[in-house]
Design an enzyme around this catalytic site. Structure first.
Site, PDB file in Angstrom:
ATOM      1  N   LYS A   1     -12.355  13.743 -13.261  1.00 52.53           N
ATOM      2  CA  LYS A   1     -11.814  12.793 -12.275  1.00 52.53           C
ATOM      3  C   LYS A   1     -11.205  13.602 -11.141  1.00 52.53           C
ATOM      4  CE  LYS A   1     -11.213   8.297 -11.676  1.00 52.53           C
ATOM      5  NZ  LYS A   1     -12.007   7.130 -12.127  1.00 52.53           N
TER       6      LYS A   1
ATOM      7  N   ASP B   1     -13.971   5.499  -6.592  1.00 46.86           N
ATOM      8  CA  ASP B   1     -12.906   4.857  -7.384  1.00 46.86           C
ATOM      9  C   ASP B   1     -12.033   4.155  -6.352  1.00 46.86           C
ATOM     10  OD1 ASP B   1     -11.699   4.713 -10.229  1.00 46.86           O
ATOM     11  OD2 ASP B   1      -9.957   5.308  -9.062  1.00 46.86           O
TER      12      ASP B   1
HETATM   13  P1  NDP Z   1     -10.772  -0.861  -5.029  1.00 47.20           P
HETATM   14  O1  NDP Z   1     -10.142   0.150  -4.168  1.00 47.20           O
HETATM   15  O2  NDP Z   1     -12.046  -1.492  -4.628  1.00 47.20           O
HETATM   16  O3  NDP Z   1      -9.732  -2.053  -5.325  1.00 47.20           O
HETATM   17  C1  NDP Z   1      -8.494  -1.817  -5.919  1.00 47.20           C
HETATM   18  C2  NDP Z   1      -7.734  -3.129  -5.990  1.00 47.20           C
HETATM   19  O4  NDP Z   1      -6.557  -2.932  -6.752  1.00 47.20           O
HETATM   20  C3  NDP Z   1      -7.281  -3.638  -4.629  1.00 47.20           C
HETATM   21  O5  NDP Z   1      -7.235  -5.035  -4.658  1.00 47.20           O
HETATM   22  C4  NDP Z   1      -5.866  -3.043  -4.523  1.00 47.20           C
HETATM   23  O6  NDP Z   1      -5.003  -3.762  -3.670  1.00 47.20           O
HETATM   24  C5  NDP Z   1      -5.405  -3.163  -5.948  1.00 47.20           C
HETATM   25  N1  NDP Z   1      -4.378  -2.166  -6.237  1.00 47.20           N
HETATM   26  C6  NDP Z   1      -4.502  -0.818  -6.107  1.00 47.20           C
HETATM   27  N2  NDP Z   1      -3.346  -0.220  -6.424  1.00 47.20           N
HETATM   28  C7  NDP Z   1      -2.497  -1.216  -6.734  1.00 47.20           C
HETATM   29  C8  NDP Z   1      -1.139  -1.242  -7.144  1.00 47.20           C
HETATM   30  N3  NDP Z   1      -0.440  -0.114  -7.304  1.00 47.20           N
HETATM   31  N4  NDP Z   1      -0.584  -2.457  -7.406  1.00 47.20           N
HETATM   32  C9  NDP Z   1      -1.305  -3.601  -7.258  1.00 47.20           C
HETATM   33  N5  NDP Z   1      -2.572  -3.632  -6.866  1.00 47.20           N
HETATM   34  C10 NDP Z   1      -3.161  -2.466  -6.619  1.00 47.20           C
HETATM   35  O7  NDP Z   1     -10.917  -0.155  -6.467  1.00 47.20           O
HETATM   36  P2  NDP Z   1     -11.861  -0.533  -7.667  1.00 47.20           P
HETATM   37  O8  NDP Z   1     -12.034  -2.004  -7.749  1.00 47.20           O
HETATM   38  O9  NDP Z   1     -13.049   0.341  -7.611  1.00 47.20           O
HETATM   39  O10 NDP Z   1     -10.998  -0.018  -8.911  1.00 47.20           O
HETATM   40  C11 NDP Z   1     -10.059  -0.849  -9.599  1.00 47.20           C
HETATM   41  C12 NDP Z   1      -9.773  -0.249 -10.969  1.00 47.20           C
HETATM   42  O11 NDP Z   1     -11.006  -0.166 -11.715  1.00 47.20           O
HETATM   43  C13 NDP Z   1      -9.185   1.157 -10.986  1.00 47.20           C
HETATM   44  O12 NDP Z   1      -8.333   1.277 -12.101  1.00 47.20           O
HETATM   45  C14 NDP Z   1     -10.423   2.030 -11.203  1.00 47.20           C
HETATM   46  O13 NDP Z   1     -10.087   3.286 -11.759  1.00 47.20           O
HETATM   47  C15 NDP Z   1     -11.174   1.159 -12.186  1.00 47.20           C
HETATM   48  N6  NDP Z   1     -12.603   1.471 -12.284  1.00 47.20           N
HETATM   49  C16 NDP Z   1     -13.415   1.403 -11.184  1.00 47.20           C
HETATM   50  C17 NDP Z   1     -14.754   1.674 -11.308  1.00 47.20           C
HETATM   51  C18 NDP Z   1     -15.699   1.484 -10.181  1.00 47.20           C
HETATM   52  O14 NDP Z   1     -16.927   1.551 -10.418  1.00 47.20           O
HETATM   53  N7  NDP Z   1     -15.251   1.203  -8.967  1.00 47.20           N
HETATM   54  C19 NDP Z   1     -15.326   2.140 -12.586  1.00 47.20           C
HETATM   55  C20 NDP Z   1     -14.400   2.066 -13.706  1.00 47.20           C
HETATM   56  C21 NDP Z   1     -13.086   1.785 -13.526  1.00 47.20           C
HETATM   57  P3  NDP Z   1      -4.657  -3.182  -2.194  1.00 47.20           P
HETATM   58  O15 NDP Z   1      -5.825  -3.575  -1.356  1.00 47.20           O
HETATM   59  O16 NDP Z   1      -3.389  -3.869  -1.840  1.00 47.20           O
HETATM   60  O17 NDP Z   1      -4.505  -1.698  -2.344  1.00 47.20           O
END
Ligand code: NDP
Length: 451
Positions: free
Chosen positions: A130, A170
């Site tokens: 990562k 991510d």
């Molecule tokens: P994105 O950047 O597309 O979206 C992240 C979302 O989570 C946004 O809505 C963001 O809100 C919110 N968020 C981030 N940090 C916080 C926080 N501290 N408190 C509240 N809300 C928060 O990321 P992904 O959808 O790709 O990833 C989401 C999760 O899924 C992560 O844990 C990632 O590691 C996991 N994941 C992702 C994969 C992928 O293929 N993308 C694969 C496997 C796991 P805001 O816009 O306000 O920041």
């Protein structure tokens, strides 16, 4: 004479804490796995004498580097970048890159550790890694993001490679950022290889990679329900986040007849009692991704919906919960509220969104609980398929990839049952995922000797 070190669980965890001071996320992730592994390896002498768990809990290497870039006003900015290569016993290191101000070594070590087991669970040959930076892409211009990505890759390129370490996206890293980083890698090395996944379809990307994590988390949920003779049809779901994983999980739930009540971001959550439709989900995707908007504006746009600032959605009564935002976003009291309000299944789209207390609440209540390393493995699985397509210099069709994703998620579910079936219809998916993932990596490590 060899000394066989049979330390007990508390002693092992004391050592992990001592060696990793000020790294609470990493310690938490190790503890969650070690709780299950200690029982499993009790009578397996090889795993003890070869110190397998101790070795998996020590990353192969952590690379930390300076990333300088110039903002639009001509100021020089300095960020920190990392790549954590946790374990490559079963394949090249593989795992995403995260750009978020909360990124630090502890967060990336926990993510790389989790990734090792997740990747093993997919059945594909991928090790765990990562990376990321404390760079905050919010409010930055496209040119600033490009310059940052180029500077980040100018150091990262020497540590990665199609058969060495293959990063992906991510939080904060989507197709655009992958494009900037791939462009810089190609410029420096002169090579067009599958060194990153999540690429654009025109330049080596795979169909359904974007959808795969959210869709996969729902396929896993569907499998858990099917195992108990139930289906998604007519069930209400509460989802956190509004990024890639959350919106695609919402989309698949709606397609399978469920009703999605909430989405969120770091500013709060929206509650739509009428349920999200495909049209509403499409609006969120465009609003959050292309307009860089906030989820609060959903309530201005769609009548009947309300916005709840600085709050998480876990108190909204539901049948199903999918935390899809970030780590430690669902705490013990949230888990108790979900169980008391009748939630019967949780599928983690995000990595480690439930803290240890919440996990124990779900386990004690014996509800269906799918940990992220099993439920959200669909994304990295399709990344693995992207690597295969790059190596073969060809692109598979969407229906072939959909079938493969479905098959991989079914396989992960089966592996969890193998080691997690507790009898009486209850499956401990955390235990099942931890043991199945551990065993594959551990057995490969045994084959290699002490290296
Ligand atoms: P994105 O950047 O597309 O979206 C992240 C979302 O989570 C946004 O809505 C963001 O809100 C919110 N968020 C981030 N940090 C916080 C926080 N501290 N408190 C509240 N809300 C928060 O990321 P992904 O959808 O790709 O990833 C989401 C999760 O899924 C992560 O844990 C990632 O590691 C996991 N994941 C992702 C994969 C992928 O293929 N993308 C694969 C496997 C796991 P805001 O816009 O306000 O920041």
């Amino acid at each position: 004479m060899a000394v066989t070190d049979h330390v007990d669980f508390p002693t092992f965890m004391e050592g992990v804490k001592k060696r990793n001071p000020h790294q609470p996320e990493f310690v938490q992730a190790v503890q969650e796995v070690a709780e299950d592994i200690f029982d499993f390896i009790e009578d397996k002498e090889d795993y003890h004498s070869e110190q397998i768990l101790r070795r998996i809990a020590e990353p192969d290497r952590v690379v930390s580097f300076r990333v300088c870039w110039e903002d639009d006003a001509g100021n020089i900015r300095v960020q920190r970048g990392w790549r954590v290569q946790n374990n490559n016993a079963i394949g090249p290191y593989k795992g995403g890159i995260r750009f978020h101000p909360s990124v630090n070594e502890s967060v990336l070590k926990f993510l790389a550790f989790e990734q090792t087991f997740k990747n093993a669970l997919t059945g594909l040959p991928m090790g765990g890694g990562k990376g990321g930076s404390n760079f905050n892409p919010k409010g930055k211009s496209v040119r600033e993001i490009m310059r940052f990505c180029q500077s980040f890759m100018t150091e990262l390129y020497r540590h990665i490679g199609a058969d060495v370490d293959v990063p992906a996206g991510d939080i904060g890293v989507g197709g655009r950022e992958i494009g900037f980083m791939f462009g810089q890698y190609k410029r420096i090395t002169g090579e067009f290889t599958g060194v990153l996944t999540g690429k654009g379809l025109e330049w080596g990307g795979s169909l359904i990679r974007t959808e795969a994590t959210g869709y996969g988390a729902v396929y896993f949920l569907e499998n858990m329900l099917k195992h108990r003779g139930e289906s998604l049809d007519g069930k209400t779901a509460v989802i956190s986040g509004s990024g890639n994983v959350a919106t695609h999980a919402a989309e698949k739930i709606v397609q399978l007849g469920g009703k999605v009540l909430t989405l969120s971001d770091s500013g709060g959550f929206i509650h739509d009692p009428d349920g999200l439709t495909q049209e509403k989900i499409d609006w969120v995707k465009t609003h959050k991704t292309h307009r860089r908007g906030r989820i609060s504006e959903y309530a201005d746009h769609f009548t009947g919906a309300t916005f709840h600032p600085d709050a998480t959605p876990w108190n909204v009564p539901c049948d199903l919960a999918l935390p899809c935002a970030t780590q430690n976003e669902l705490l013990g009291p949230d888990a108790r509220a979900l169980v008391e309000n009748g939630c019967t299944a949780v599928s983690e789209g995000a990595n480690m969104p439930s803290d240890l207390e919440a996990v124990h609440v779900f386990k004690d209540a014996k509800i269906m609980f799918a940990p992220g390393k099993a439920a959200n493995a669909g994304g990295v699985a399709v990344s693995g398929l992207e690597m295969s397509q790059n190596s073969e210099r060809r692109a598979w069709k969407e229906d072939e990839l959909q079938a493969m994703l479905h098959d991989i998620m079914d396989g992960i579910h089966d592996r969890c049952i193998t080691y997690g079936d507790q009898g009486g219809g209850y499956v401990d998916y955390v235990k099942g995922a931890n043991i199945a993932g551990f065993k594959k990596v551990a057995d490969a490590m045994l084959a290699f000797g002490v290296v």
